[in-house]
Design an enzyme around this catalytic site. Structure first.
Site, PDB file in Angstrom:
ATOM      1  N   ALA A   1       0.935  -1.263  -0.036  1.00 50.14           N
ATOM      2  CA  ALA A   1      -0.060  -0.090  -0.123  1.00 50.14           C
ATOM      3  C   ALA A   1       0.853   1.334   0.210  1.00 50.14           C
ATOM      4  CB  ALA A   1      -1.035   0.126   1.315  1.00 50.14           C
ATOM      5  N   CYS A   2       0.361   2.507  -0.850  1.00 52.86           N
ATOM      6  CA  CYS A   2       1.125   3.525  -0.901  1.00 52.86           C
ATOM      7  C   CYS A   2       0.246   4.595  -0.740  1.00 52.86           C
ATOM      8  CB  CYS A   2       2.076   3.481  -2.164  1.00 52.86           C
ATOM      9  SG  CYS A   2       1.010   3.467  -3.423  1.00 52.86           S
ATOM     10  N   PRO A   3       0.747   6.086  -0.489  1.00 47.58           N
ATOM     11  CA  PRO A   3       0.028   7.261  -0.238  1.00 47.58           C
ATOM     12  C   PRO A   3      -1.370   7.250  -1.159  1.00 47.58           C
ATOM     13  CG  PRO A   3       2.197   7.743  -0.034  1.00 47.58           C
ATOM     14  CD  PRO A   3       2.331   6.240  -0.588  1.00 47.58           C
TER      15      PRO A   3
END
Lengths: 104, 152
Positions: free
Chosen positions: A8-10
Site C-alpha cells: 500500500a502507498c499514499p
C-alpha cells in the site's frame, strides 16, 4: 517458503502494484511462493483469503500506510518493509525476511 | 482514457523537476485533465513530498490524485538532458510518466491502466522498446497497446 503480504502507498496508484509485482516475480526466481494483496485505489486486489493466511510461513507488509483486515494474520509473524526497498531490491528483501523468520 | 500524440512531450528542455512539473501541468490543461495547471502542479509537488517518485534507470512517475484532476490521464515526457531527482539508483531522470487521477470516481478501468503502466516500468523490454521509438504517435500507440485493460 509460503509468503503472503500486502502493499500500500499514499495514492495507491503506482507503488502499490509495482511492489506487489516485484516481490511476486522475485519469489518465482528464488523458488518461494509469494502472494501479495494490493490495498490501493482500486480497493483490495488479489486479496489473501483466511486459508492462504493460515498456510503462510510469514506476512510481509510493504507499506507505511494503515493496512486493513490485519486480523487475518493473527498469530503469524509479520515483517514490515519500506515499499520503496521492495521495488528497488525485491530479491534481497525476500532473502532477508526468510533468514529472519528462520532465525539464521 | 486515450493516449495520443499530445500526451507525449519529446526532446523537452527543462532545467529541473519543478520546471518539468509546471510544463506537464500546462500540457494537462491542453489534454483536458485539469482546468488549473497551478493546482495540478501543487498536487504533484505535495505527492513528491511524501516520498520521491523517482525509480531507476532514468525513470520517474510523479502523480497527482486530487480535486485538481478532472479526468484520469497520462503524460509522458522525454527530456533532452537529465535532471536531478531522488531515485533508487541515484541516477538523474530522463523519462517521466505523469499519472493523474481525480480524487473520487476515477473508474476501475483507468486505475487499471495506470497500474499496468507502473508495473510495465519493472519490465526491461518495455523500457527498451519505449526508448527506441522516436515519434510521438508511435509512442502513444505503443503505450496504449501495452497498458490496455485487456492485457492483465
Amino acid at each position: 517458503m509460503n509468503i503472503v503480504g500486502i502493499s500500500a502507498c499514499p495514492a495507491g496508484l503506482a507503488h502499490t502494484p509495482m511492489a506487489a509485482k516485484a516481490l511476486e516475480q522475485a519469489g518465482k526466481e528464488l523458488g518461494y511462493h509469494v502472494k501479495m494483496e494490493q490495498q490501493g485505489s482500486m480497493g483490495p486486489v488479489n486479496a489473501i483469503t483466511q486459508e492462504e493466511a493460515d498456510q503462510a510461513d510469514f506476512v510481509l507488509i510493504a507499506s507505511d500506510q494503515k493496512i486493513t483486515n490485519m486480523e487475518r494474520f493473527k498469530g503469524k509473524k509479520v515483517l514490515n518493509v519500506n515499499i520503496n526497498v521492495c521495488i528497488k531490491a525485491p530479491k534481497a528483501v525476500l532473502k532477508k525476511c526468510v533468514s529472519v523468520v528462520k532465525g539464521d | 482514457m486515450e493516449i495520443q500524440a499530445n500526451n507525449i512531450l519529446l526532446n523537452l528542455r527543462v532545467k529541473d523537476q519543478d520546471d518539468l512539473l509546471r510544463i506537464i501541468s500546462q500540457q494537462a490543461v491542453c489534454c483536458h485533465y485539469t482546468v488549473s495547471a497551478k493546482d495540478l502542479y501543487i498536487s504533484f509537488i505535495n505527492r513528491e513530498k511524501d516520498y520521491s517518485t523517482g525509480l531507476q534507470e532514468g525513470f520517474a512517475i510523479p502523480h497527482a490524485k486530487s480535486e485538481a484532476v478532472k479526468a484520469a490521464g497520462i503524460i509522458y515526457a522525454r527530456l533532452l538532458s537529465p535532471i536531478d531527482w531522488q531515485t533508487y539508483d541515484n541516477q538523474p531522470v530522463t523519462d517521466v510518466f505523469a499519472l493523474m487521477v481525480p480524487k473520487e470516481g476515477a473508474g476501475t478501468r483507468h486505475l487499471k491502466m495506470l497500474s499496468n503502466l507502473a508495473t510495465a516500468l519493472l519490465d526491461e523490454k518495455f523500457k527498451r522498446k519505449l526508448r527506441s521509438l522516436k515519434r510521438s504517435d508511435k509512442i502513444a500507440h505503443y503505450i496504449s497497446k501495452e497498458i490496455g485493460v485487456d492485457k492483465i
